[in-house]
Design an enzyme around this catalytic site. Sequence first.
Site, PDB file in Angstrom:
ATOM      1  NE  ARG A  41      -4.524  -6.971   8.533  1.00  0.00           N
ATOM      2  CZ  ARG A  41      -3.824  -8.099   8.419  1.00  0.00           C
ATOM      3  NH1 ARG A  41      -4.345  -9.224   8.785  1.00  0.00           N
ATOM      4  NH2 ARG A  41      -2.593  -8.117   7.931  1.00  0.00           N
ATOM      5  CE  LYS A  83       6.616   1.734 -17.323  1.00  0.00           C
ATOM      6  NZ  LYS A  83       5.544   2.030 -18.293  1.00  0.00           N
TER       7      LYS A  83
HETATM    8  N1   CP Z   1      -4.266  -3.202   9.535  1.00  0.00           N
HETATM    9  C1   CP Z   1      -3.701  -3.091   8.339  1.00  0.00           C
HETATM   10  O1   CP Z   1      -3.454  -1.981   7.817  1.00  0.00           O
HETATM   11  O2   CP Z   1      -3.425  -4.300   7.736  1.00  0.00           O
HETATM   12  P1   CP Z   1      -2.849  -4.486   6.287  1.00  0.00           P
HETATM   13  O3   CP Z   1      -1.421  -3.948   6.308  1.00  0.00           O
HETATM   14  O4   CP Z   1      -2.897  -5.960   6.004  1.00  0.00           O
HETATM   15  O5   CP Z   1      -3.674  -3.677   5.337  1.00  0.00           O
END
Ligand code: CP
Length: 305
Positions: free
Chosen positions: A56, A85
């Site tokens: 997201r 690295k």
């Molecule tokens: N809510 C959220 O941070 O989802 P992701 O980890 O998919 O970015």
Amino acid sequence: MSLPFRHLTSTKQLTRSDTDAILTAAADMEKVIVKGGTDLLKGKILASLFYEPSTRTRLSFETAMHRLGGRVITADGLQFSSLYKGESIEDTMMVVGQYADIIAMRHPEQGSADRAAAVSPVPFINAGDGPGQHPTQALLDMFTILKERGTLDGIHITMVGDLKFGRTVHSLSFLLGLYKDVSFTLVSPKELKMPEKVTSFYKEKNITFTEVESIEEGLDADVLYMTRVQKERFTDSSEYERLKLKYILKASHVKGRDITVLHPLPRVGEIVTDVDQLTNAAYFRQVKNGVATRMALLAMLLGKL
Ligand code: CP
């Protein structure tokens, strides 16, 4: 309104007036999305650096930049960058800042965002630093609460699950705590209680909070904020297995109640899919709100709003 800071690493930086300005700009950005986007950030480049998994946050930042007419460069996975690295976060920022106009970074270490912002030659946004902070998630959560409940003042929120490692509940607590008469019910196993850095903030601000151990004790609230137990933060996998599904939200918990269910997602079984059909379930609307919120923030930090 321009924001009184160049980098966003924590919701503790934000005042109520900063937050209100971002949420107002996010509402305007929703109209821009409906019209198909804008050229406001034409010629600008976002560096999207994700050294810890994301669906997201990464995709909504990148969508937000595209909707604003800008472009995106990316690096994902520690193993595919020169951090693997041994390059320092500071050197990485100094380098990426030569390419991009603004940087969003997720990194597994708490405090990595402050280190990055301290040297970044361009505006920097924390997209999640280990169990530390996730300020843009908190902003989109606030935008969602405002849209779903019509106000932020007076909100009673119940937070459920991994309150120890869940950076979203830390960031959201600091932000919601700027508003009048908010109160918190905290539901977690004793091993995953809200950390002192957050409860001391509640105490300092005279915010009412109650710590309980069952979901049923938290259903008399405006918002039910479910969270996932964070597997990646455990050193003992048997401890994770023991705690992972201690709280499972079922339709029967919320059906017929005036309570809005949020979750930053991903979920891994703590909300059964039957809940999705209920009007209470706002977590996919919450996902959508992330794009407008991040559009607002990108435009403001780049001095275009
Ligand atoms: N809510 C959220 O941070 O989802 P992701 O980890 O998919 O970015």
